[in-house]
Motif scaffolding. Sequence first.
Motif, short mmCIF file in Angstrom:
data_model
loop_
_atom_site.label_atom_id
_atom_site.label_comp_id
_atom_site.label_asym_id
_atom_site.label_seq_id
_atom_site.Cartn_x
_atom_site.Cartn_y
_atom_site.Cartn_z
N LYS A 142 0.83 -1.20 0.00
CA LYS A 142 0.00 0.00 0.00
C LYS A 142 0.87 1.25 0.00
O LYS A 142 0.57 2.23 -0.70
CB LYS A 142 -0.93 -0.01 1.22
N ALA A 143 1.95 1.24 0.77
CA ALA A 143 2.84 2.39 0.84
C ALA A 143 3.54 2.63 -0.49
O ALA A 143 3.77 3.79 -0.87
CB ALA A 143 3.87 2.19 1.95
N ILE A 144 3.89 1.56 -1.20
CA ILE A 144 4.52 1.72 -2.51
C ILE A 144 3.56 2.41 -3.47
O ILE A 144 3.93 3.35 -4.19
CB ILE A 144 4.96 0.35 -3.08
N ARG A 145 2.30 1.96 -3.48
CA ARG A 145 1.31 2.54 -4.38
C ARG A 145 1.00 3.99 -4.03
O ARG A 145 0.85 4.83 -4.91
CB ARG A 145 0.02 1.71 -4.36
N ALA A 146 0.92 4.27 -2.74
CA ALA A 146 0.56 5.62 -2.29
C ALA A 146 1.76 6.54 -2.21
O ALA A 146 1.60 7.74 -2.00
CB ALA A 146 -0.12 5.55 -0.92
N ARG A 147 3.00 5.97 -2.33
CA ARG A 147 4.24 6.74 -2.20
C ARG A 147 4.30 7.38 -0.81
O ARG A 147 4.54 8.58 -0.67
CB ARG A 147 4.36 7.78 -3.33
N GLN A 148 4.09 6.53 0.16
CA GLN A 148 4.06 6.97 1.55
C GLN A 148 5.30 6.44 2.28
O GLN A 148 5.67 5.28 2.15
CB GLN A 148 2.81 6.44 2.25
N LYS A 149 5.92 7.29 3.06
CA LYS A 149 7.09 6.89 3.83
C LYS A 149 6.69 5.93 4.95
O LYS A 149 5.55 5.96 5.44
CB LYS A 149 7.80 8.11 4.41
N THR A 162 13.58 5.56 8.72
CA THR A 162 12.52 6.17 7.93
C THR A 162 12.88 5.94 6.47
O THR A 162 13.95 6.36 6.01
CB THR A 162 12.40 7.68 8.19
N VAL A 163 12.01 5.25 5.75
CA VAL A 163 12.35 4.82 4.40
C VAL A 163 11.27 5.21 3.39
O VAL A 163 10.11 5.42 3.75
CB VAL A 163 12.56 3.29 4.33
N ARG A 164 11.71 5.29 2.14
CA ARG A 164 10.79 5.43 1.02
C ARG A 164 10.69 4.06 0.36
O ARG A 164 11.65 3.61 -0.27
CB ARG A 164 11.32 6.45 0.02
N VAL A 206 7.90 12.30 -3.28
CA VAL A 206 7.99 12.35 -4.73
C VAL A 206 9.40 11.92 -5.14
O VAL A 206 10.33 11.98 -4.34
CB VAL A 206 7.70 13.77 -5.27
N ASP A 207 9.52 11.48 -6.38
CA ASP A 207 10.83 11.06 -6.86
C ASP A 207 11.81 12.23 -6.83
O ASP A 207 11.48 13.35 -7.24
CB ASP A 207 10.73 10.52 -8.29
N GLU A 208 12.99 11.93 -6.36
CA GLU A 208 14.08 12.90 -6.38
C GLU A 208 15.28 12.24 -7.05
O GLU A 208 15.49 11.04 -6.93
CB GLU A 208 14.46 13.34 -4.96
#
Length: 221
Positions: A142-149, A162-164, A206-208
């Motif tokens: 779910k975190a991958i899809r939502a881009r949630q830390k 704390t990870v992405r 967001v992607d950096e």
Amino acid sequence: MKRADRLYALMQRLKDGHLHTAEAMAQDLGVSVRTIYRDMDTLAASGVPVEGARGSGYTAQAMITLPPLNLTQSELEALHIGLAAVGAGETEDLAEAARALSQKIDAVLPEDVDSPTGRFGFATYPFAEAAQGFRHMPAFRKAIRARQKLRLRLEGETGFHTVRPLHLDYWGRIWTCIVWDETTEDFATFRMDRVQDLTPVPGLFVDETGKSLKDFRALQS
């Protein structure tokens, strides 16, 4: 003949109910008697009801034989998850059946040393540890899809990271996850069964440049 094909041929022969000597099977399959002995040990350890002993011959009790199946990677993942869940359950007869089935599958999986499936012991991999990792996978997906830390702690560590979350990989035996670790400021890959605690962190990322899955893949190439 590949080992998987040889094991299948031996199973086909043994199920006729007759006694087969190791010498006769070795001659027909073009291998040594010692190889047949090892194959018999493998089949017995995988749950095939082999009866007999070295020097006297072998046979097998009645069994259900399925035709050859071609599994996709996703289907193998689903099978592995299901077996691990049952194997970790409290119903001992089903848990034992799950372990036996996983050993049978492991016995006929490809033996290509360059394949990820050769790196981990599916049949011997502890079911309890595998199930430990599965409990966090829905939140991680779910975190991958939502881009949630995520804030997580790994086995053997006292501090949190704390990870992405970037990607989940299935290696034919276990699950691993790829993250950008904001605590260490670097990419990290770890087994899901090592995750002890996992909590979503409010806010999205967001992607950096230098922190995306594409950047990780580039470093691996």
